[in-house]
Design a protein around this motif. Structure first.
Motif, PDB file in Angstrom:
ATOM      1  N   ALA A   1       0.831  -1.212   0.000  1.00 37.64           N
ATOM      2  CA  ALA A   1       0.000   0.000   0.000  1.00 37.64           C
ATOM      3  C   ALA A   1       0.860   1.254   0.000  1.00 37.64           C
ATOM      4  O   ALA A   1       0.487   2.283  -0.569  1.00 37.64           O
ATOM      5  CB  ALA A   1      -0.925  -0.004   1.209  1.00 37.64           C
ATOM      6  N   GLU A   2       2.019   1.185   0.628  1.00 36.89           N
ATOM      7  CA  GLU A   2       2.896   2.356   0.759  1.00 36.89           C
ATOM      8  C   GLU A   2       3.866   2.488  -0.404  1.00 36.89           C
ATOM      9  O   GLU A   2       4.422   3.566  -0.631  1.00 36.89           O
ATOM     10  CB  GLU A   2       3.693   2.263   2.065  1.00 36.89           C
ATOM     11  CG  GLU A   2       2.855   2.330   3.317  1.00 36.89           C
ATOM     12  CD  GLU A   2       3.684   2.145   4.581  1.00 36.89           C
ATOM     13  OE1 GLU A   2       4.935   2.058   4.498  1.00 36.89           O
ATOM     14  OE2 GLU A   2       3.078   2.059   5.675  1.00 36.89           O
ATOM     15  N   LEU A   3       4.136   1.379  -1.105  1.00 36.53           N
ATOM     16  CA  LEU A   3       5.263   1.381  -2.039  1.00 36.53           C
ATOM     17  C   LEU A   3       4.855   1.246  -3.497  1.00 36.53           C
ATOM     18  O   LEU A   3       5.636   1.569  -4.389  1.00 36.53           O
ATOM     19  CB  LEU A   3       6.210   0.219  -1.674  1.00 36.53           C
ATOM     20  CG  LEU A   3       6.822   0.316  -0.276  1.00 36.53           C
ATOM     21  CD1 LEU A   3       7.459  -1.009   0.125  1.00 36.53           C
ATOM     22  CD2 LEU A   3       7.850   1.433  -0.206  1.00 36.53           C
ATOM     23  N   VAL A   4       3.646   0.769  -3.725  1.00 33.79           N
ATOM     24  CA  VAL A   4       3.260   0.359  -5.078  1.00 33.79           C
ATOM     25  C   VAL A   4       1.941   1.015  -5.460  1.00 33.79           C
ATOM     26  O   VAL A   4       1.037   1.150  -4.621  1.00 33.79           O
ATOM     27  CB  VAL A   4       3.129  -1.188  -5.102  1.00 33.79           C
ATOM     28  CG1 VAL A   4       2.495  -1.652  -6.388  1.00 33.79           C
ATOM     29  CG2 VAL A   4       4.483  -1.833  -4.913  1.00 33.79           C
ATOM     30  N   GLU A   5       1.811   1.426  -6.722  1.00 35.68           N
ATOM     31  CA  GLU A   5       0.532   1.929  -7.239  1.00 35.68           C
ATOM     32  C   GLU A   5      -0.318   0.691  -7.558  1.00 35.68           C
ATOM     33  O   GLU A   5      -0.205   0.082  -8.630  1.00 35.68           O
ATOM     34  CB  GLU A   5       0.766   2.789  -8.488  1.00 35.68           C
ATOM     35  CG  GLU A   5       1.611   4.039  -8.240  1.00 35.68           C
ATOM     36  CD  GLU A   5       0.874   5.104  -7.436  1.00 35.68           C
ATOM     37  OE1 GLU A   5      -0.330   4.926  -7.148  1.00 35.68           O
ATOM     38  OE2 GLU A   5       1.498   6.122  -7.099  1.00 35.68           O
ATOM     39  N   ILE A   6      -1.190   0.341  -6.605  1.00 37.56           N
ATOM     40  CA  ILE A   6      -1.864  -0.961  -6.644  1.00 37.56           C
ATOM     41  C   ILE A   6      -2.734  -1.125  -7.893  1.00 37.56           C
ATOM     42  O   ILE A   6      -2.679  -2.169  -8.566  1.00 37.56           O
ATOM     43  CB  ILE A   6      -2.731  -1.150  -5.379  1.00 37.56           C
ATOM     44  CG1 ILE A   6      -1.870  -1.043  -4.116  1.00 37.56           C
ATOM     45  CG2 ILE A   6      -3.482  -2.469  -5.447  1.00 37.56           C
ATOM     46  CD1 ILE A   6      -0.961  -2.211  -3.865  1.00 37.56           C
ATOM     47  N   ARG A   7      -3.550  -0.135  -8.212  1.00 35.63           N
ATOM     48  CA  ARG A   7      -4.512  -0.292  -9.320  1.00 35.63           C
ATOM     49  C   ARG A   7      -3.824  -0.597 -10.651  1.00 35.63           C
ATOM     50  O   ARG A   7      -4.156  -1.584 -11.314  1.00 35.63           O
ATOM     51  CB  ARG A   7      -5.397   0.957  -9.457  1.00 35.63           C
ATOM     52  CG  ARG A   7      -6.429   1.133  -8.361  1.00 35.63           C
ATOM     53  CD  ARG A   7      -7.496   0.067  -8.419  1.00 35.63           C
ATOM     54  NE  ARG A   7      -7.843  -0.399  -7.083  1.00 35.63           N
ATOM     55  CZ  ARG A   7      -8.108  -1.664  -6.792  1.00 35.63           C
ATOM     56  NH1 ARG A   7      -8.064  -2.582  -7.733  1.00 35.63           N
ATOM     57  NH2 ARG A   7      -8.416  -2.022  -5.573  1.00 35.63           N
TER      58      ARG A   7
END
Lengths: 259, 196
Positions: free
Chosen positions: A63-69
């Motif tokens: 959640a903090e490190l990656v652009e999830i969508r």
């Protein structure tokens, strides 16, 4: 995989394993197995991995490190590796170099993060001598003020691994999958990825880099080449690697918490 | 007087409770491979030693105190054990946390699991590295320090108290006897640092 190293005069033996395009998860599994079950020294060189993968350190939170969508939409694999450190996106333009050593074979280096990091910077200073303004800066490898290599380590009682992902080249669009990390080196100065990193290809070819790295290793060790097939763990080996691919459910849950 | 002030500041720096005693006696000093070490010349149990830590590439050194507590036992992989009744508390030493750097993540086992002497039970992350933490003794894990999940830096700021990692019911209390006492551990640390 545990084997006894034959006592010999002269510098300690280092097995050099050169591979090309091996999937990064497989490389990590082999490395962790060698770290935990072998008693020999290894230098693993993987010249590019097969497809883009995001690789987080042991404590990485997607959640903090990656652009999830976009990661979910574009089906980019996200791996949590067994070593510490930050998040990288790797692909065919990344060259991986890993040193797995018995602490007693690098006896002038205390088995702690900073001495190992310093030792590695001395080795790579030899690699880049006369080619670029190389230095170790807050645990990153930089040319000037731009990062081209990210480091991570795992240290056990008697052995350690120091592995590096070198950005020989990269695709700018892939960097958009990564967020700006909360924990960043001071020298980054809040620069976004493309202003912070630089490709190694501007300085030397892939083959020159690999050759020079092996030459530098030879100044510390007695090196011998070993085929990758010889180091792959046998199917009956009782070792469970801890690096793993995150599931879509985990990424979706992370995406929901970051909203 | 100077030693008592120093002892007090060391105890405060490590967030040691008033119940924890630090003993001091006249110290002798020697230089060894560029490090300044202090150790007691005639104390029955050493509690602290000084060393120089290189600060940066300009060869600036800072004098730091490394605490070794009385009443604990120590492993050569730099973990400590405090045995009280049927439970032994385990953590990593001040020497270890100083060498590791800022701890940003701690991996702990589950309660009910077992630990085996000299084998890993968890890990800490610092400076891009995961470092195994090994158990000095064998036994059943009866408690883990859940505070370390939110505040891993307790291992740095209070390695012997708030930064404890696990509590174990020893399965073989005689294993404690094979561990080092504070004086032996201090000498071990000085020799290890002096060799590099």
């Amino acid at each position: 995989m545990a084997t006894r190293q034959v006592a010999r005069a002269g510098p300690p033996l280092m097995n050099i394993v050169k591979m090309k395009g091996v999937p990064i998860l497989q490389q990590l599994e082999v490395e962790e197995c060698l770290l935990r079950t072998s008693s020999e020294n290894w230098c693993i060189i993987n010249d590019g991995t097969d497809k883009p993968n995001i690789v987080m350190g042991i404590s990485g939170k997607p959640a903090e490190l990656v652009e999830i969508r976009p990661v979910l939409e574009d089906k980019i694999p996200v791996i949590r590796r067994f070593t510490g450190g930050g998040t990288v996106i790797v692909d065919h333009g990344t060259i991986f170099v890993s040193f797995i050593c018995n602490k007693d074979d690098v006896a002038d280096v205390q088995p702690y993060p900073r001495p190992i990091m310093s030792w590695s910077s001395l080795l790579y200073s030899q690699v880049f001598q006369g080619i670029a303004d190389f230095r170790l800066r807050e645990n990153d490898y930089v040319f000037g003020h731009r990062k081209f290599g990210g480091n991570a380590q795992s240290i056990t009682k008697n052995r350690w691994i120091h592995h590096t992902s070198f950005l020989w080249d990269y695709e700018a669009r892939n960097m958009s999958y990564l967020k700006l990390p909360k924990r960043a080196p001071e020298y980054r100065l809040a620069r976004d990825h493309l202003d912070f990193i630089c490709p190694m290809k501007d300085y030397l070819s892939r083959s020159d880099f690999i050759t020079r790295t092996i030459d530098a290793a030879e100044s510390h060790f007695s090196v011998e080449s070993t085929e990758f097939e010889a180091v792959k763990p046998p199917s009956n080996m009782k070792f469970t690697p801890t690096s793993r691919l995150l599931t879509n459910q985990e990424l979706e849950a992370a995406g929901n918490t970051s909203i | 007087m100077a030693l008592r002030i120093w002892a007090s500041s060391t105890a405060n720096a490590l967030r040691l409770s008033s119940a924890t005693r630090l003993h001091f006696s006249p110290l002798s000093r020697c230089f060894s491979s560029g490090n300044l070490h202090s150790y007691p010349s005639n104390s029955p149990s050493l509690c602290s030693f000084l060393k120089f830590r290189r600060q940066n590439r300009n060869l600036t050194y800072a004098l730091v105190s490394i605490a070794v507590l009385d009443g604990l036992k120590y492993a050569n992989s730099h973990e400590w054990v405090k045995h009280e009744g049927s439970v032994a508390t385990i953590g990593i030493t001040d020497h270890a946390q100083d060498h590791l750097g800022e701890v940003v993540f701690v991996e702990l086992p589950d309660i009910g699991g077992s630990v085996t002497k000299a084998n890993g039970f968890g890990a800490v992350e610092s400076v891009k590295a995961t470092s195994d933490v090994n158990s000095p003794i064998s036994g059943e894990i009866v408690e883990v320090n859940t505070n370390l999940k939110e505040t891993p830096g307790l291992i740095n700021s209070s390695p012997y108290e708030a930064g404890w990692m696990i509590k174990v019911k020893p399965s073989n209390p005689s294993e404690l006897e094979a561990l080092m006492g504070p004086k032996e551990y201090t000498k071990f640390c000085e020799e290890e640092d002096g060799a590099h």
